[in-house]
Design an enzyme around this catalytic site. Structure first.
Site, PDB file in Angstrom:
ATOM      1  CG  ASP A   1     -31.643  18.877  28.653  1.00 37.33           C
ATOM      2  OD1 ASP A   1     -31.887  19.499  27.299  1.00 37.33           O
ATOM      3  OD2 ASP A   1     -31.020  20.063  29.362  1.00 37.33           O
TER       4      ASP A   1
ATOM      5  CB  THR B   1     -27.066  21.463  27.327  1.00 33.86           C
ATOM      6  OG1 THR B   1     -26.743  21.189  26.070  1.00 33.86           O
ATOM      7  CG2 THR B   1     -25.087  21.749  27.799  1.00 33.86           C
TER       8      THR B   1
ATOM      9  CB  SER C   1     -26.120  31.896  16.033  1.00 33.85           C
ATOM     10  OG  SER C   1     -27.300  32.291  15.566  1.00 33.85           O
TER      11      SER C   1
ATOM     12  NE  ARG D   1     -18.570  20.985  20.618  1.00 33.53           N
ATOM     13  CZ  ARG D   1     -19.847  21.549  20.681  1.00 33.53           C
ATOM     14  NH1 ARG D   1     -21.250  20.781  20.979  1.00 33.53           N
ATOM     15  NH2 ARG D   1     -20.440  23.023  20.744  1.00 33.53           N
TER      16      ARG D   1
ATOM     17  CE  LYS E   1     -35.903  21.063  26.650  1.00 32.82           C
ATOM     18  NZ  LYS E   1     -35.089  21.033  27.306  1.00 32.82           N
TER      19      LYS E   1
ATOM     20  CG  ASP F   1     -29.062  19.104  33.810  1.00 33.69           C
ATOM     21  OD1 ASP F   1     -29.507  20.114  32.442  1.00 33.69           O
ATOM     22  OD2 ASP F   1     -27.727  20.224  33.412  1.00 33.69           O
TER      23      ASP F   1
END
Length: 1573
Positions: free
Chosen positions: A722, A724, A899, A964, A1165, A1185
């Site tokens: 993963d 994040t 978004s 970013r 996933k 996590d």
């Protein structure tokens, strides 16, 4: 410092007019000319400062009533209507305020519009046959509310009804959960390669074949209403049975542990085999002396294994109990008709009684033994006495009663947890549609009471408080916010820590207390449970008693709170439970905890089968020979035996077959399995006890949850990670910014270090120097900031933006104009946001920022550090402390980020300078680079072209450093322009149809023609050591795939930051639609399949056939081509659907170095992991996590959970839990490799030592016609595996090390032997078996040859011709040779292991002497003294052992001298001292590791891994490309710039010149001259 002039900020006097360009610079044909006029800057106009700062005057901060607008901000006072609210004692933390506010007619009319009955769609018809809902039109909340703290306010005449309006529109999604994204200019790379590149986590997901999709199981849930007759059984109880909210992630339950564990253990062929032998031994015909004693080893092994599994599973049980016993508030008083309360089985009643009794006994003992228990007992007694007094009293509860008490939410003279918004009239009657039935009297017996999560049931009403997790999937009824909105953190679901907005139902958001709920009657028609996190369909229905008709409001995912989410920045929320326990979406995505078995253990079954085959052959020969022997006659046997056991020759042969099975049973040694369990347990203990895997910050060691798969850690070829929280900390830090064309900030990012490393720079030295310089600059900057102003929210430890030059410019060193630009930029950051404030728990004076996005918190936090502190939110705006002076700014509107928009804006009211003038409005907008640039004012008088070019260059440079980027712009509006726009906005907000589309159109119309202020650069901090860890894993031959729910752009930035991607890598993008995919058709399936086939053909010359896949399974090398695959969730769904396209997709990814799967769901996933694991037959590891990673973790061969910020679900379901990603490197390269090599040597060695012993019995059978008699004394049979040979082989499996941990990390290529499976395979097993066969011949026939000619002659004349005496010689040779053979194959010869090898050999002689001295030994009496007293014994022992070991010893010497393996060469280098400069425990991934000077190890050839170590540790590839960033529609290249010069010379000279001439802070490391050694 170069100061690029720019047009003045609007609002500061006259703006010099300029001729607007005829052609927009954003046009495709536009080019900048070389004319000087084209680059002339507009001279700065004299200005008096920021339009916001200039008009904002100091406000007087009141300690009780908040901050009031200053007279300069608001002139005319008008007060239409005031409502005064007084808090009761205890309702507002002990403080009492008087709040006054106004509510004009417009606001009331707006509420009426929002509650119009036509805002609800008609009741959708349920198709009972199909079990799905028709698609009802959904409505999002359009009402905007005031939020924040209270204050006495006075309003301007022109804006007395203007309060801050927050436009909360969510991301619009399709039925599949995909956001509906409008088209906008974006990055050139992204526009050509990624569809919707900035879109947030998509809801697209592949349905896992093993996941249950029961959405067609419709359910109707009633509240305060009786169930219809058709939903009741004949006993009047509900027919529906819903899952309990009690979850279980364990493998076993108390009832299933014994049968399930026994079934799992007897999946081993060996256990079944030994059980069969025990059954045979129970029959006397087979001659087993003591069948009960023979069963002890199997019973002990099964019990020990079961105990280990129980301990292992009990840890999961403890975590489950913590979750199930978490407290929440459940409404009591109204019976829940949806569930049968008395439907409790006897077993559950028994368990509950046992649990209660156990806890009572523990509490009884604790309260009478321990001091803390005695204090708790006294407190409990006082509490019981207080409750008893309260039960007889009618007075209100004393404020002291809450001390350590569980306070129910019932109120005596006040409602509970209601009226938290001081500007809301709780008794205002709604004229709109509401489920509240005012004709029903409120019930005082309805109260929220604390209860456990496990007691939450479908149909319950629950109340969640701030920072509490949601216990079940609920429909949001109401919140403490007046408009029914709340913030939730979904990191346990999708791994994202940014806050999401959820809206309560419009018909229920006026509910404020339990009394209100008691005045409602409704039911919910809901779809069944399914795993899609982004889809829900339901309808809330009720009867309108006034109109006498049924009402309906659709329920979507935006009105639901899912289990695992956390309520943030909202005092409370009330929900209606629709799914519990295993029916919740988080549990459906988690799946069932699998039972994992290591690869070696699985392949061991085949080796056991081969031994069974050998055993059958030996027994078959024994049975045939013995049967033929009994068929012969006459013989001397007839004089000693009276008949046969079985009656005839054939039956005797059959019996002899089974006798031989019992005699040769140690060919499949039962002690092997217990030895493996001991070794794996010890390895798990070593992993747990490794201090270098201990995370001090979390106080968390590496915790093995599954003890039996440690050897799999040494064979991992694919790691699925993963992003994040796994690769990153999800902590954003403001690093750089560009203001008025000047770049500020100094940072040494991971991406920059990676790029410099590829350029051949010693990044350790350079990084150390840079960090020291940054630390020095920070000290100077902090001192300057303290001297500049008084900032109540200045905490130096939080400062991440390091730029002493910026502070100098705030002082005016570079001129007043640049000073005003910097001030206005920071003030814009402090105003344009949706951040909330919370006092810090550690320091109440410190205000913590709570944002929907960590990026936004970083922006506001940096503005605070620079002296522009956001300190309070009021009803009409926010208070900013500008360099120590608090000023209030009225925020007219907030257009929030989503978004679809990719930007956020706020409109600030600028009061007039003179009373006769109109106010103005200033729009501040921040968003993605491409979005802002496409909306800038194109005329010459708006934006300076040179400024745009310089800002674009800075942003590209920031992106190259892995940061970013965002742009900040503004637009000044006249009051008439604003009021006209606001009127259109109000109409759109009140629209009943297509509200979100209309709001987007209105917002789009004002967010144009803006003036660029600058840009920001934020670093998404990687976890410590992630780039180094990834580099080491890549050198080890491990392929890393990133499976993330984040958007594509973010994943790519992180890929560059962590060195997963590099500038030379070509990214192959797979998408389902786009402008450049028309050649493949318009269907998404054809587009995805066409792109995959095209890449396979053009890049790898492959067609995706099954033959190519078969060949790919044999290849385990790192791909040579420098390609990476990027695919989003929509395309991945197609790529995983169908065997042909799935095979092509897998081949494409396998031939690329990196695969990035973005915006994927948990089920996707897991599907990707299973595709690679099952198709390529490789070992996989998944690390994550969050709860969204559980399915992936459980699908992989090894699952690793990170105990960090993303919740506990991943750790609960993982096989190993670590504190940081970098620990994975040590876990694999050190412990994994050691465990694999140890077991790979121990298992064949165990078979080898038993072959020697068993085949010696077979050779003896040649001379006794295989009648089943023993060559060895009976105790030798038991002690051979127990005492004589057990410890050396076990200690080899526990302690052996070829090289130490430091060398294992410094030379990660050693790990590849595990990927290639060179240490353990069936060939190696057969060679060991052959070696055992040979040594058994030597062990038996060498003593046999001593007797062959003239028997055994002794000094005392006593004979040694007994079979036990011969067996003593054979056993001595076999034991000695076996133990020395194990020692020869052990890399690490320390005193401990060598001692036990010697002791194991001595035990044989000691036991023989002791046992033969006793009469109990029978025929073996005095046998040891006779055997060991003969010189011939020692001669045959020496010769026999030498001949046993000589062939293997010779082979090993030749192999190491002439055909060395990689490990042989590295061991020689290690012994030579080439690694001595590295201290013990050196970890290349530790950011605090000591600086080691460059070392040179000689390169070697002819081996799997051997490169120059310098190449391993430091890549010399030099990159000349920059990171692909967003397309800024500006052409800044001059075509006639010294075209005759060589590009390389021109670039080097230009870089050197730029480096020397620029100030130290702005010396860009990317273009610094490369230092040649």
């Amino acid at each position: 410092m170069s100061n690029i002039n720019r047009p003045p900020i609007p609002g500061d006097g006259d703006i010099n007019a300029a001729n607007a360009a005829n052609l927009s610079p954003f046009d495709d044909t536009f080019r900048f000319t070389d004319d000087q006029d084209a680059h002339q800057t507009v001279p700065p106009t004299k200005r008096n400062g920021s339009v916001l700062k200039k008009n904002g005057e100091p406000g007087q901060v009141s300690t009780t009533n908040g901050i009031s607008f200053n007279a300069n901000l608001i002139k005319d006072d008008v007060k239409d209507e005031y409502h005064e609210i007084h808090f009761q004692d205890g309702e507002n933390d002990g403080y009492e305020h008087d709040f006054t506010f106004e509510m004009g007619d417009d606001h009331k009319q707006h509420d009426n519009n929002d509650n119009d009955i036509h805002s609800f769609s008609a009741t959708p018809q349920l198709n009972l046959n199909s079990g799905v809902f028709e698609d009802p039109s959904t409505e999002s909340s359009g009402s905007a509310s005031a939020s924040g703290l209270g204050l006495n306010e006075r309003k301007d005449k022109s804006s007395r009804n203007e309060s801050m309006k927050r436009l909360r529109w969510g991301t619009r999604r399709t039925k599949l959960g995909n956001p509906i994204v409008g088209r906008a200019k974006t990055l050139k790379w992204a526009k050509e390669n990624i569809q919707k590149p900035f879109e947030e986590f998509s809801g697209t997901q592949v349905e896992d074949p093993n996941a249950l999709n029961r959405s067609d199981e419709l359910r109707s849930i009633y509240y305060n209403l009786p169930l219809p007759k058709e939903m009741l059984d004949e006993d009047g109880k509900p027919k529906m049975e819903y899952a309990r909210n009690k979850i279980r992630t364990t493998k076993y339950t108390p009832l299933t542990f014994f049968p399930k564990n026994i079934m799992f253990q007897f999946q081993n062929f060996a256990n079944v085999y030994f059980l069969a032998l025990l059954i045979l031994g129970a029959f006397q015909i087979f001659g087993v002396t003591n069948p009960g004693f023979a069963s002890v080893p199997l019973i002990v092994i099964v019990c020990i294994t079961a105990l280990k599994d129980a301990i292992e599973d009990s840890r999961r049980t403890v975590l489950d109990m913590e979750v199930n016993n978490t407290r929440t508030y459940i409404l009591h008083g109204i019976e829940n008709e949806n569930v049968a309360f008395d439907n409790i089985s006897l077993w559950r009643k028994f368990k509950k009684a046992c649990t209660r009794m156990t806890f009572k006994v523990i509490r009884l003992i604790t309260e009478r033994v321990t001091e803390s228990g005695k204090m708790q007992r006294a407190q409990r007694k006082r509490q019981e006495l207080r409750q008893k007094r309260m039960s007889t009293s009618t007075r209100p509860r004393s404020s002291l009663d809450s001390f350590e008490s569980i306070r129910m939410s019932g109120a005596y003279e006040r409602p509970s947890m209601e009226n938290t918004n001081p500007f809301e009239d709780p008794y205002q009657m709604s004229t709109g549609q509401s489920i509240l039935d005012r004709s029903m009297p409120p019930r005082t017996d309805c109260k929220f009471k604390k209860d456990y999560w496990k007691n939450v049931k479908v149909g319950d009403i629950i109340r969640i408080h701030n920072n509490d997790e949601i216990p079940a999937d609920v429909i949001l009824i109401s919140t403490s916010d007046s408009d029914g909105g709340c913030y939730v953190e979904t990191k346990n679901l999708d791994g994202e820590t940014n806050l999401k907005v959820r809206q309560s139902l419009k018909s229920t958001h006026q509910i404020r207390s339990s009394r209100d709920i008691s005045r409602t009657k409704f039911w919910v028609e809901s779809e069944g449970p399914h795993a899609n996190l982004y889809s829900y369909q339901g309808n809330l229905k009720w009867m309108d008693t006034q109109a006498n008709e049924m009402r309906n409001e659709p329920v979507t995912i935006n009105e639901t709170l899912l289990r695992g989410c956390t309520l943030r920045n909202t005092r409370w929320a009330i929900g209606f439970v629709i799914f519990t326990g295993d029916d919740t979406k988080i549990m459906l995505n988690a799946g069932v905890t699998p039972t994992k078995k290591s690869r070696i253990s699985r392949e061991l079954n085949f080796s056991v089968l081969l031994n069974f085959l050998l055993l059958f052959i030996l027994c078959f020969i024994s049975g045939i020979v013995n049967g033929v022997y009994y068929a012969k006659g006459p013989s001397s046997r007839e004089y000693f035996e009276f008949g046969t056991v079985a009656g005839n020759a054939s039956t005797n042969g059959f019996v002899s077959f089974w006798v031989a099975v019992i005699l040769y049973q140690s060919l499949v040694p039962i002690s092997l399995y217990i030895s493996i369990e001991i070794i794996k347990t010890a390895q798990a203990a070593f992993i747990y006890g490794d201090v270098l895997l201990y995370n001090a910050k979390l106080d968390y060691p590496c915790t093995p949850k599954s003890w039996n798969i440690s050897d799999d850690l040494g064979q991992i070829e694919y790691v699925f990670s993963d992003k994040t929280g796994t690769l990153t900390q999800n902590v954003m830090e403001f690093k750089k910014c560009t203001i008025n064309g000047v770049s500020y900030g100094r940072a040494y990012t991971e991406a920059l270090a990676g790029l410099r490393k590829r350029q051949g720079i010693d990044v350790e030295s350079e990084g150390h120097q840079e960090r020291e310089a940054i630390a020095t600059d920070k000290e100077i900057m902090i001192n300057d900031l303290r001297n500049l102003s008084t900032n109540s929210q200045f905490y130096p430890e939080d400062v991440t933006f390091i730029s002493k030059e910026f502070v100098c410019d705030l002082k005016g060193v570079s001129g007043e104009y640049q000073q005003k630009c910097c001030e206005h930029f920071m003030l814009s950051l402090a105003l344009c946001h949706s951040v909330l404030l919370e006092p810090s728990k550690m320091n109440p004076d410190k205000l913590e920022l709570k944002a929907q996005s960590p990026d936004e918190a970083a922006l506001v936090g940096t503005a605070r550090d620079m002296g522009f502190s956001f300190i309070e939110k009021t009803k009409q705006g926010i208070v900013v402390e500008i360099q120590g002076v608090p000023k209030e700014f009225q925020i007219l509107n907030v257009l929030e980020f989503n978004s679809t928009r990719k930007r956020m804006s706020c409109i600030v009211k600028i009061p007039p300078a003179n009373p006769d003038e109109e106010p103005r409005a200033l729009l501040i907008c921040k968003g993605a680079d491409s979005i802002i640039y496409s909306r800038l004012k194109t005329s010459y008088d708006g934006n300076d072209e040179t400024l745009l070019e310089q800002t674009a260059l800075h942003l590209e440079q920031y992106a190259t450093e892995g940061l970013r980027t965002l742009c900040i712009a503004q637009r000044e509006l006249s009051w008439s322009e604003y009021t006209e726009w606001n009127a259109r906005h109000e109409v759109a907000a009140a629209s009943l149809t297509n509200r979100e589309e209309q709001l987007e159109i209105v917002a789009d119309s004002i967010e144009r023609d803006m003036i660029l202020l600058g840009g920001t650069a934020i670093e998404d901090r990687l976890q410590d050591g992630v780039p180094d860890s990834i580099a080491l894993l890549a050198d080890a031959g491990i392929k890393l795939w990133v499976l993330t729910g984040d958007k594509v752009e973010t994943a790519i930035n992180i890929g560059f930051s962590c060195n997963l991607l590099n500038n030379d890598m070509e990214l192959l993008v797979i998408k389902s639609a786009g402008d450049d995919t028309k050649e493949f058709g318009n269907e998404p399936v054809s587009v995805v399949e066409g792109l995959i086939s095209k890449y396979l053909d053009e890049k790898f010359d492959m067609t995706g056939s099954e033959e190519e896949l078969a060949q790919a399974k044999k290849e385990h090398d790192i791909p040579k081509a420098n390609y990476g695959v990027v695919i989003d969730g929509e395309a991945l769904k197609i790529a995983l659907d169908g065997d042909d396209i799935k095979r092509k997709f897998l081949l494409l990814c396998k031939n690329c170095k990196v695969a990035l799967c973005c915006r994927v769901s948990p089920a996707q996933k897991a599907a990707v992991v299973k595709l690679v694991k099952n198709t390529l037959d490789v070992m996989t590891l998944a690390i994550g996590d969050g709860s969204n990673d559980v399915a992936m973790i459980q699908s992989a061969d090894v699952g690793v959970g990170i105990a960090g910020e993303e919740g506990r679900q991943a750790v609960m379901c993982s096989d190993y839990a670590i504190g940081q990603f970098r620990y994975l490197t040590r876990l694999l390269l050190v412990h994994g490799r050691w465990s694999y090599k140890r077991l790979a040597e121990m298992i064949p060695g165990f078979f080898y030592k038993n072959v020697i012993f068993t085949l010696a019995l077979f050779w003896y059978g040649i001379y006794n016609d295989f009648d089943g008699s023993y060559l060895f004394e009976y105790t030798y049979l038991s002690f051979y595996n127990l005492a004589f040979t057990s410890l050396p082989i076990i200690f080899l499996g526990i302690f052996d090390q070829d090289v130490n941990d430091t060398v294992s990390l410094l030379v990660p290529q050693l790990y590849r032997v595990g990927i290639l499976r060179l240490e353990w395979n069936q060939t190696k097993f057969l060679w060991y078996m052959l070696d055992g066969f040979y040594q058994s011949v030597i062990s038996f026939f060498f003593p046999y040859l001593v007797y062959h000619k003239n028997m055994y002659v002794t000094n005392n004349g006593l004979g040694l011709d007994h079979r036990y005496y011969v067996g003593g010689m054979v056993c001595a040779i076999a034991v000695t040779a076996c133990n020395l053979y194990i020692l020869l194959h052990q890399y690490r010869w320390d005193w401990f292991c060598s001692l036990f090898v010697a002791l194991s050999i001595l035990v044989l002689f000691a036991w023989s002497g002791i046992w033969s001295s006793s009469i109990t030994s029978g025929e073996f009496l005095k046998g040891a003294s006779r055997i060991y007293g003969s010189p011939a014994f020692w001669g045959v022992l020496f010769v026999g052992v030498m001949f046993c070991l000589l062939p293997r010893f010779t082979f090993d010497i030749i192999q190491k001298l002439f055909y060395p393996k990689d490990i042989d060469i590295i061991r020689e280098m290690w012994k030579r001292g080439d690694f001595d400069r590295f201290p013990e425990g050196y970890d290349p991934t530790d950011p605090n590791r000591p600086k080691i000077t460059k070392f040179g190890l000689p390169s070697t050839n002819g081996s799997i891994i051997m490169k120059d170590i310098n190449e391993v540790m430091l890549s010399s590839d030099q990159s000349h490309d920059s990171v692909i960033t967003e397309e800024i529609p500006l052409d800044i290249l001059k075509e006639d710039l010294e075209a005759s010069r060589k590009p390389s010379e021109r670039n080097m000279e230009s870089a050197t010149s730029r480096w020397i001439q620029s100030p130290r802070e702005n010396q860009d490391l990317l273009f610094s001259p490369i230092i040649k050694e």
